[in-house]
Design an enzyme around this catalytic site. Structure first.
Site, short mmCIF file in Angstrom:
data_model
loop_
_atom_site.label_atom_id
_atom_site.label_comp_id
_atom_site.label_asym_id
_atom_site.label_seq_id
_atom_site.Cartn_x
_atom_site.Cartn_y
_atom_site.Cartn_z
N CYS A 3 -7.02 14.61 11.54
CA CYS A 3 -5.93 15.13 12.36
C CYS A 3 -5.25 16.34 11.68
CB CYS A 3 -4.90 14.04 12.60
SG CYS A 3 -3.49 14.60 13.56
N CYS A 57 -9.76 13.56 16.64
CA CYS A 57 -9.85 12.13 16.31
C CYS A 57 -10.85 11.42 17.21
CB CYS A 57 -8.47 11.47 16.38
SG CYS A 57 -7.62 11.71 17.94
N ASP A 66 5.40 -4.41 11.67
CA ASP A 66 4.42 -4.36 12.74
C ASP A 66 3.88 -5.68 13.28
OD1 ASP A 66 1.21 -3.20 11.44
OD2 ASP A 66 2.29 -5.01 11.08
N CYS A 85 -9.83 1.69 8.12
CA CYS A 85 -10.53 2.94 8.39
C CYS A 85 -9.46 4.02 8.53
CB CYS A 85 -11.36 2.84 9.67
SG CYS A 85 -12.07 4.42 10.19
N CYS A 109 -0.52 16.94 20.79
CA CYS A 109 -1.98 17.03 20.59
C CYS A 109 -2.59 18.27 21.24
CB CYS A 109 -2.67 15.78 21.14
SG CYS A 109 -2.41 14.31 20.15
N CYS A 152 -13.08 -0.72 16.81
CA CYS A 152 -12.49 0.00 15.69
C CYS A 152 -12.95 -0.62 14.37
CB CYS A 152 -10.96 -0.07 15.81
SG CYS A 152 -10.13 0.72 14.44
N CYS A 197 -6.50 19.45 21.33
CA CYS A 197 -7.24 18.87 20.19
C CYS A 197 -7.88 17.52 20.58
CB CYS A 197 -6.29 18.67 19.01
SG CYS A 197 -7.07 17.91 17.58
N CYS A 220 -9.65 8.68 11.76
CA CYS A 220 -8.91 9.39 12.81
C CYS A 220 -7.57 9.92 12.29
CB CYS A 220 -8.74 8.54 14.06
SG CYS A 220 -7.96 6.95 13.80
N CYS A 231 -14.17 9.77 15.52
CA CYS A 231 -14.26 8.30 15.38
C CYS A 231 -15.73 7.89 15.43
CB CYS A 231 -13.48 7.62 16.50
SG CYS A 231 -13.76 5.83 16.50
FE1 SF4 Z 1 -3.85 14.60 18.42
FE2 SF4 Z 1 -4.36 14.52 15.80
FE3 SF4 Z 1 -6.05 13.41 17.52
FE4 SF4 Z 1 -5.83 16.05 17.38
S1 SF4 Z 1 -6.60 14.68 15.79
S2 SF4 Z 1 -5.92 14.82 19.23
S3 SF4 Z 1 -3.64 16.28 16.98
S4 SF4 Z 1 -3.97 12.78 17.14
FE1 SF4 Z 2 -12.18 5.07 14.99
FE2 SF4 Z 2 -11.67 4.52 12.43
FE3 SF4 Z 2 -9.75 5.46 14.00
FE4 SF4 Z 2 -10.71 2.97 14.34
S1 SF4 Z 2 -9.57 3.75 12.59
S2 SF4 Z 2 -10.26 4.44 15.94
S3 SF4 Z 2 -12.90 3.31 13.86
S4 SF4 Z 2 -11.64 6.54 13.39
#
Ligand code: SF4
Ligand code: SF4
Length: 386
Positions: A249, A196, A136, A242, A190, A216, A193, A245, A200
């Site tokens: 899911c 996430c 990455d 973190c 998704c 983030c 949904c 998110c 967050c």
């Molecule tokens: Fe998509 Fe997962 Fe986010 Fe739901 S939680 S919107 S399925 S990425």
């Molecule tokens: Fe939000 Fe944590 Fe996902 Fe970053 S890693 S976008 S702070 S839930």
């Protein structure tokens, strides 16, 4: 007779690659506008590869690439050992468990390249074939490559979601000049949904798979300066990264794979005791954390985060050690210790007022002075208003 692609797929399973896909080396043009917009809006962390063209044009890697091979390795999400409740502990997010994934992926990519080279039918082929592995930190946008290569879809959390392993996967790719039949991209799954986005804690997700990386918590735990106040309570005891998110899911429900021994988390590494971290030597730090991806920014951000985590966990027993941090030569540590003392003594504010005032009379760093002023105001304001 199997095709080269089929032989590569078969070998990938033998060498510990959990998912593999193939795509063309066509540019990722559609990302350009968004990458420019995100940079202009200040939504990038600065940890990304700086040259946008190199991120979307595989031909910037070398002349005339033909394909990209994308790989994914699933990582564990649960620790098998029981985490002792002996004293206050921090946590590393799951993507930093085990040996640094860059090394693990690099190993798999190199082994795959070695295998492909052995499959060359002629010396000419061996000489002509080119391979550039990327993990990455590489130029290309790994989730976009993986999506187009059919490994999964990009969720609203911006992560690649595979059917088998959810988003708990590390991604890598090889740009090559060998032509392969491309795989079918995976459509977004998704639907309606938004878990996430609503889950967050900082509102970092923009709703379309993009994020404001500066908001983030993963980014915030990796910076070297003072952490802005608005994020301090939100990190709770997570001193690196973190996972929220991902954890919310639905595609990740029940996903926990332990395929790779080098990814197994060790309690003292990924749930470390916070107080010893405050005074850890460079040598100890290297031994205990040096092999984790989460140590790449050195010990200062983790020590700063350990102070914040102790405050968040109500670790009053750690106050003597936190007070010692007021003598630390690094302003970030002194300033964060001031804040932690404020948080931990709000019910008995007189305890360290004199200590903080003494520091105020000798401190020269502007940020530490601001923390001192704010903390002293906080501790000396009428309790009802706190
Ligand atoms: Fe998509 Fe997962 Fe986010 Fe739901 S939680 S919107 S399925 S990425
Ligand atoms: Fe939000 Fe944590 Fe996902 Fe970053 S890693 S976008 S702070 S839930």
């Amino acid at each position: 007779m199997q095709s080269l692609k089929e032989r590569i797929i078969a070998e990938s399973k033998k060498i510990g690659i959990d998912k593999i896909g193939f795509t063309t080396a066509e540019p990722f043009d559609y990302l350009k506008e968004s990458l420019i917009e995100q940079k202009a809006a200040g939504h990038t962390s600065g940890f990304e590869h700086p040259d946008i063209d190199e991120r979307i044009y595989p031909e910037k890697t070398f002349d005339n690439p033909k394909s990209i091979i994308a790989i994914a390795l699933a990582y564990p999400t649960k620790i098998h050992e029981e985490v002792p409740r002996d004293e206050k502990r921090g946590q590393f997010a799951r993507a930093s468990w085990g040996i640094d994934y860059h090394n693990i992926l690099q190993d798999r990519l190199n082994r795959l390249i070695d295998f492909i080279k052995t499959e060359a039918d002629s010396e000419q082929e061996t000489a002509d074939w080119r391979f550039v592995p990327q993990v990455d930190t590489g130029e290309l946008v790994d989730v976009a490559v993986a999506q187009r290569a059919g490994l999964g879809f990009i969720g609203k959390n911006g992560l690649l979601i595979t059917e088998e392993y959810g988003s708990f996967v590390y991604l890598g790719e090889i740009v090559t000049n060998i032509q392969f039949e491309p795989d079918e991209p995976v459509a977004n799954g998704c639907g309606d949904c938004t878990r996430c986005i609503t889950g967050c804690p900082t509102g970092a997700l923009l709703g379309d798979g993009r994020m404001n990386a500066k908001k983030c918590l993963s980014y915030q735990t990796q910076t070297k300066g003072m952490m802005p106040k608005e994020y301090r309570k939100k990190i709770r005891n997570i001193i690196y990264g973190c996972d929220i998110c991902q954890l919310v899911c639905p595609y990740n429900k029940g996903k926990d794979f332990h395929f790779h021994p080098e990814m197994e988390p060790q309690t003292e590494e990924v749930f470390p005791k916070l107080v010893p971290l405050l005074t850890i030597s460079n040598k100890q730090f290297k031994t205990q954390f040096g092999h984790l991806a989460g140590s790449w920014r050195g010990k200062k951000p983790l020590q700063r985060n350990a102070l914040i985590a102790l405050a968040n966990l109500g670790g009053r027993e750690a106050l003597p050690k936190i007070v010692n941090c007021l003598d630390d030569p690094r302003p970030v540590i002194r300033g964060t210790a001031v804040w932690a003392i404020g948080q931990l003594t709000k019910r008995a504010p007189d305890q360290f007022l004199d200590t903080l005032r003494d520091l105020q009379s000798t401190e020269t760093d502007e940020e530490v002075l601001t923390e001192l002023e704010e903390t002293l105001t906080y501790l000396t304001t009428d309790k009802k208003r706190r």
